[in-house]
Design a protein around this motif. Sequence first.
Motif, PDB file in Angstrom:
ATOM      1  N   GLY A  83       0.816  -0.981   0.258  1.00  0.00           N
ATOM      2  CA  GLY A  83      -0.406   0.767   0.009  1.00  0.00           C
ATOM      3  C   GLY A  83       0.583   1.372   0.315  1.00  0.00           C
ATOM      4  O   GLY A  83       0.072   2.260  -0.012  1.00  0.00           O
ATOM      5  N   TYR A  84       2.249   0.758  -0.067  1.00  0.00           N
ATOM      6  CA  TYR A  84       3.324   2.729  -0.104  1.00  0.00           C
ATOM      7  C   TYR A  84       2.780   3.748  -1.376  1.00  0.00           C
ATOM      8  O   TYR A  84       2.475   4.593  -1.502  1.00  0.00           O
ATOM      9  CB  TYR A  84       3.573   1.936  -0.472  1.00  0.00           C
ATOM     10  CG  TYR A  84       4.905   1.603   1.927  1.00  0.00           C
ATOM     11  CD1 TYR A  84       5.182   3.272   1.955  1.00  0.00           C
ATOM     12  CD2 TYR A  84       4.636   0.803   1.850  1.00  0.00           C
ATOM     13  CE1 TYR A  84       5.555   2.159   3.806  1.00  0.00           C
ATOM     14  CE2 TYR A  84       4.994   0.490   3.390  1.00  0.00           C
ATOM     15  CZ  TYR A  84       5.403   1.271   3.703  1.00  0.00           C
ATOM     16  OH  TYR A  84       5.924   1.163   5.542  1.00  0.00           O
ATOM     17  N   PHE A  85       2.652   2.526  -2.450  1.00  0.00           N
ATOM     18  CA  PHE A  85       2.366   3.634  -3.876  1.00  0.00           C
ATOM     19  C   PHE A  85       1.341   2.857  -4.943  1.00  0.00           C
ATOM     20  O   PHE A  85       1.530   1.081  -4.712  1.00  0.00           O
ATOM     21  CB  PHE A  85       4.023   4.072  -4.510  1.00  0.00           C
ATOM     22  CG  PHE A  85       4.934   2.383  -4.402  1.00  0.00           C
ATOM     23  CD1 PHE A  85       5.032   2.138  -5.680  1.00  0.00           C
ATOM     24  CD2 PHE A  85       5.819   2.615  -3.627  1.00  0.00           C
ATOM     25  CE1 PHE A  85       5.956   1.205  -6.167  1.00  0.00           C
ATOM     26  CE2 PHE A  85       6.677   1.895  -3.743  1.00  0.00           C
ATOM     27  CZ  PHE A  85       6.619   1.021  -5.201  1.00  0.00           C
ATOM     28  N   PRO A  86       0.967   2.561  -6.275  1.00  0.00           N
ATOM     29  CA  PRO A  86      -0.002   2.111  -6.501  1.00  0.00           C
ATOM     30  C   PRO A  86       0.969   0.975  -7.332  1.00  0.00           C
ATOM     31  O   PRO A  86       2.288   1.331  -7.499  1.00  0.00           O
ATOM     32  CB  PRO A  86       0.007   2.284  -8.280  1.00  0.00           C
ATOM     33  CG  PRO A  86      -0.099   3.947  -7.700  1.00  0.00           C
ATOM     34  CD  PRO A  86       0.795   4.090  -6.280  1.00  0.00           C
ATOM     35  N   VAL A  87       0.467  -0.378  -7.299  1.00  0.00           N
ATOM     36  CA  VAL A  87       1.013  -1.575  -7.823  1.00  0.00           C
ATOM     37  C   VAL A  87       1.366  -0.903  -9.260  1.00  0.00           C
ATOM     38  O   VAL A  87       2.158  -1.897  -9.461  1.00  0.00           O
ATOM     39  CB  VAL A  87      -0.311  -2.692  -7.917  1.00  0.00           C
ATOM     40  CG1 VAL A  87       0.893  -3.581  -8.714  1.00  0.00           C
ATOM     41  CG2 VAL A  87       0.086  -3.134  -6.504  1.00  0.00           C
ATOM     42  N   GLU A  88       1.119  -0.911  -9.914  1.00  0.00           N
ATOM     43  CA  GLU A  88       0.947  -0.091 -11.739  1.00  0.00           C
ATOM     44  C   GLU A  88       2.426   0.187 -11.652  1.00  0.00           C
ATOM     45  O   GLU A  88       2.919   0.310 -12.932  1.00  0.00           O
ATOM     46  CB  GLU A  88      -0.411   0.491 -11.921  1.00  0.00           C
ATOM     47  CG  GLU A  88      -1.005  -0.061 -12.235  1.00  0.00           C
ATOM     48  CD  GLU A  88      -1.788   0.267 -10.788  1.00  0.00           C
ATOM     49  OE1 GLU A  88      -3.215  -0.881 -11.170  1.00  0.00           O
ATOM     50  OE2 GLU A  88      -1.700  -0.143  -9.660  1.00  0.00           O
ATOM     51  N   GLU A  89       2.751   1.176 -10.449  1.00  0.00           N
ATOM     52  CA  GLU A  89       3.803   2.197 -10.861  1.00  0.00           C
ATOM     53  C   GLU A  89       5.497   1.170 -11.126  1.00  0.00           C
ATOM     54  O   GLU A  89       6.284   0.974 -11.181  1.00  0.00           O
ATOM     55  CB  GLU A  89       4.503   2.280  -9.768  1.00  0.00           C
ATOM     56  CG  GLU A  89       5.010   3.638  -9.713  1.00  0.00           C
ATOM     57  CD  GLU A  89       5.231   4.694  -8.808  1.00  0.00           C
ATOM     58  OE1 GLU A  89       6.536   5.306  -8.744  1.00  0.00           O
ATOM     59  OE2 GLU A  89       4.766   5.394  -7.873  1.00  0.00           O
ATOM     60  N   LEU A  90       5.406  -0.088 -10.686  1.00  0.00           N
ATOM     61  CA  LEU A  90       6.108  -1.624 -11.159  1.00  0.00           C
ATOM     62  C   LEU A  90       6.344  -1.474 -11.982  1.00  0.00           C
ATOM     63  O   LEU A  90       7.505  -1.543 -12.444  1.00  0.00           O
ATOM     64  CB  LEU A  90       5.326  -2.480 -10.674  1.00  0.00           C
ATOM     65  CG  LEU A  90       4.995  -2.972  -8.714  1.00  0.00           C
ATOM     66  CD1 LEU A  90       5.180  -4.487  -8.772  1.00  0.00           C
ATOM     67  CD2 LEU A  90       6.120  -2.094  -8.057  1.00  0.00           C
ATOM     68  N   ALA A  91       5.917  -1.550 -13.282  1.00  0.00           N
ATOM     69  CA  ALA A  91       6.302  -0.733 -14.480  1.00  0.00           C
ATOM     70  C   ALA A  91       6.937  -0.283 -15.211  1.00  0.00           C
ATOM     71  O   ALA A  91       7.076  -0.306 -15.950  1.00  0.00           O
ATOM     72  CB  ALA A  91       4.692  -0.973 -15.621  1.00  0.00           C
ATOM     73  N   THR A  92       7.686   1.005 -14.073  1.00  0.00           N
ATOM     74  CA  THR A  92       8.418   1.707 -14.458  1.00  0.00           C
ATOM     75  C   THR A  92       9.331   1.780 -13.911  1.00  0.00           C
ATOM     76  O   THR A  92      10.492   2.756 -14.082  1.00  0.00           O
ATOM     77  CB  THR A  92       7.981   3.361 -14.187  1.00  0.00           C
ATOM     78  OG1 THR A  92       7.924   3.841 -12.520  1.00  0.00           O
ATOM     79  CG2 THR A  92       5.857   4.072 -14.388  1.00  0.00           C
ATOM     80  N   PHE A  93       9.370   0.192 -13.401  1.00  0.00           N
ATOM     81  CA  PHE A  93      11.390   0.103 -13.385  1.00  0.00           C
ATOM     82  C   PHE A  93      12.472  -0.088 -14.114  1.00  0.00           C
ATOM     83  O   PHE A  93      12.500   0.143 -15.439  1.00  0.00           O
ATOM     84  CB  PHE A  93      10.462  -1.269 -12.369  1.00  0.00           C
ATOM     85  CG  PHE A  93      12.186  -2.017 -12.324  1.00  0.00           C
ATOM     86  CD1 PHE A  93      12.880  -1.730 -10.835  1.00  0.00           C
ATOM     87  CD2 PHE A  93      13.340  -2.594 -12.600  1.00  0.00           C
ATOM     88  CE1 PHE A  93      13.835  -2.097 -10.148  1.00  0.00           C
ATOM     89  CE2 PHE A  93      14.190  -3.338 -12.201  1.00  0.00           C
ATOM     90  CZ  PHE A  93      14.433  -3.395 -11.089  1.00  0.00           C
ATOM     91  N   ARG A  94      13.048   1.186 -13.089  1.00  0.00           N
ATOM     92  CA  ARG A  94      14.139   1.421 -14.139  1.00  0.00           C
ATOM     93  C   ARG A  94      14.440   2.391 -15.518  1.00  0.00           C
ATOM     94  O   ARG A  94      15.344   2.393 -16.135  1.00  0.00           O
ATOM     95  CB  ARG A  94      15.250   0.555 -14.515  1.00  0.00           C
ATOM     96  CG  ARG A  94      16.008  -0.289 -13.560  1.00  0.00           C
ATOM     97  CD  ARG A  94      17.110  -1.008 -13.745  1.00  0.00           C
ATOM     98  NE  ARG A  94      17.403  -2.045 -12.521  1.00  0.00           N
ATOM     99  CZ  ARG A  94      19.171  -1.722 -12.444  1.00  0.00           C
ATOM    100  NH1 ARG A  94      19.611  -1.248 -13.870  1.00  0.00           N
ATOM    101  NH2 ARG A  94      19.991  -2.680 -11.448  1.00  0.00           N
ATOM    102  N   HIS A  95      13.172   2.951 -15.260  1.00  0.00           N
ATOM    103  CA  HIS A  95      13.014   4.262 -16.737  1.00  0.00           C
ATOM    104  C   HIS A  95      13.490   5.262 -16.722  1.00  0.00           C
ATOM    105  O   HIS A  95      13.854   5.766 -15.408  1.00  0.00           O
ATOM    106  CB  HIS A  95      11.053   3.744 -17.125  1.00  0.00           C
ATOM    107  CG  HIS A  95      10.779   3.257 -17.195  1.00  0.00           C
ATOM    108  ND1 HIS A  95       9.456   2.953 -18.288  1.00  0.00           N
ATOM    109  CD2 HIS A  95      10.946   1.389 -17.426  1.00  0.00           C
ATOM    110  CE1 HIS A  95       9.302   2.289 -18.589  1.00  0.00           C
ATOM    111  NE2 HIS A  95       9.798   0.530 -18.097  1.00  0.00           N
ATOM    112  N   LEU A  96      13.968   5.967 -17.532  1.00  0.00           N
ATOM    113  CA  LEU A  96      14.544   7.078 -16.840  1.00  0.00           C
ATOM    114  C   LEU A  96      13.318   7.734 -16.442  1.00  0.00           C
ATOM    115  O   LEU A  96      12.302   8.268 -16.897  1.00  0.00           O
ATOM    116  CB  LEU A  96      14.841   8.129 -18.674  1.00  0.00           C
ATOM    117  CG  LEU A  96      15.910   7.260 -19.027  1.00  0.00           C
ATOM    118  CD1 LEU A  96      16.427   8.363 -20.477  1.00  0.00           C
ATOM    119  CD2 LEU A  96      17.289   7.326 -18.411  1.00  0.00           C
TER     120      LEU A  96
END
Length: 281
Positions: A83-96
């Motif tokens: 619950g710390y941040f949206p699960v969907e944000e995992l898709a941004t891993f290591r993006h600029l």
Amino acid sequence: MADIQYLEQMATQVRRDILRMVHAVQSGHPGGSMGCAEFFTALYFQQMEHNTDFSMEGKNEDLFFLSNGHISPVWYSVLARSGYFPVEELATFRHLNCRLQGHPTTHEGLPGIRVASGSLGQGLSVALGAALAKKMDGDDKLVYALCGDGELQEGQIWEAAMFAAHNKQDNVILTVDWNGQQIDGSNDDVLSLGNLPSKWESFGWKVLIGEKGNDMAAVLDYLAQAKAASGQGQPVVLLLKTDMGHGVDFMSGTHAWHGKAPSDEQLANALAQLPEGLGDY
């Protein structure tokens, strides 16, 4: 208090997250992340008293510091799914310009991250500083930290270990991911750690050994034992035996997947061994 079936299902989902994150950018560290899925799941969903309404100070809550920051995928997954941040944000891993950098950092303002890590050997020192602050503030909550076993080859770890015992920092619980592997090979081949339990005992720590670091019920018990051992005048270390790459047959038990991303075919093979139960991001 989550039931064990849910925690086991969560650990499997976390492994799926790790593999998909690393595969998507063909970069990252899946091996150690996979091996620590039970530990992180048990810590965040059962053991720690923590608040997802995040503050850097973390008053009146347990704190966690990741020293071996390269295993960020497992931490990001558990932070998101707790619950710390949206699960969907995992898709941004290591993006600029994203908040989920390869090694955790603070300037992006990602909830759950209190210190940049990944330069090995420093995390225990940071955790001890936070633990001292809690003592000074009259805050009776605990400070948890994780480091890798290869990381114990860093001298700063042992300076911190001496400091903690000297100052009777009994509100600190360090877990060592004792998988026997590091980036260049096995610990024994690179630089043997010798008798690890005896080393920690000689430095004045209360030592617990967790033989089954990828068994959820066992990990829950180890963490409960560690908490029960706190507050008795000495810091606590849990030497947790895990399997690097656990959960996927061709990744298991080898340093080869320390920092290697799976191909499309390998990802499909790996995910087929890890049933989706809680929904991919």
